[in-house]
Design an enzyme around this catalytic site. Structure first.
Site: not given
Ligand code: GRF
Length: 214
Positions: A142, A99, A101, A12-13, A82-84
């Site tokens: 982070d 990034n 967060h 979604s981002n 989700l990966k390093l």
């Molecule tokens: C978001 O909350 C972002 O801050 C975190 O993972 C989520 C990703 O959401 N790192 P989306 O895949 O962008 O919907």
């Protein structure tokens, strides 16, 4: 500014970036990379006509740097990745990798603090304020310099899901604001509130227009 987005999930981002980087916007999402072939983010990219790549080995830093260089990427955005990110990539894109967060760093960050874990920790701690943070990526999870933040109040009856939803709505404004400001300036710039204090009244007001570059 040519932008690559790395995402593992819903995207979604990514969608917020695809939506803001159109027409005469100074940035374009030109590549979407995932470690997960089934990530919804990849579908969103394909729908928008953006190139996609699924990584064979997310730990192969040389391959990832090569891919980003081949696509002449100026800015890398981790949006739910989700990966390093391998050290070679962090080094090659120092100051050019962001990034997002879903909390107010440096609180509620670090290894294992992703997705619902973050919001659960915020609620378990009894915090009354959470929010979204965009930061530069460095070698530690982070911990890189903060570029922009926006607060989100925690409601007494919040669940991790309701809080996540409210934070996500802010993320969708904050991340485009940072990317567009970076594209205008030609480099990542810190954003600070135009007025003292923040407007945390839900629904979130226009976050982007309440921030200015420093
Ligand atoms: C978001 O909350 C972002 O801050 C975190 O993972 C989520 C990703 O959401 N790192 P989306 O895949 O962008 O919907």
């Amino acid at each position: 500014m040519r932008v690559a987005v790395l995402a593992s999930g819903g995207g979604s981002n990514l969608q917020a970036l695809l939506d803001c980087c159109q027409g005469d916007a100074p940035a374009r999402v030109v590549l979407v990379i995932s470690n997960k072939p089934t990530a919804r983010a990849l579908e969103r990219a394909r729908t928008a006509g953006v190139d996609t790549v699924v990584l064979d080995d997310p730990a192969d830093g040389a391959a990832l740097v090569g891919l980003l260089e081949t696509h002449r990427i100026d800015l890398v955005v981790l949006a739910g990745y989700l990966k390093l990110v391998p050290r070679e990539v962090v080094d090659a894109f120092q100051g050019r990798m962001l990034n997002i967060h879903p909390a107010l760093l440096p609180s509620f960050g670090g290894q294992g603090m992703y997705g619902h874990h973050v919001h659960e920790a915020v609620l378990a701690a009894g915090a009354t304020l959470s929010g979204a943070t965009v930061h530069l990526v460095d070698a530690e999870y982070d911990r890189g310099p903060i570029v922009a933040q926006w607060p989100v109040p925690v409601a007494p009856d919040d669940t991790p899901e309701t809080l996540a939803q409210r934070v996500l709505a802010v993320e969708h404004q904050l991340l485009p604001a940072v990317v567009l400001a970076a594209a205008r300036a030609g480099r990542v710039v810190r954003l600070v509130p135009t007025e003292p204090g923040f407007n945390t009244a839900p629904p979130p007001r226009a976050v982007g227009s309440a921030l200015r570059p420093t």
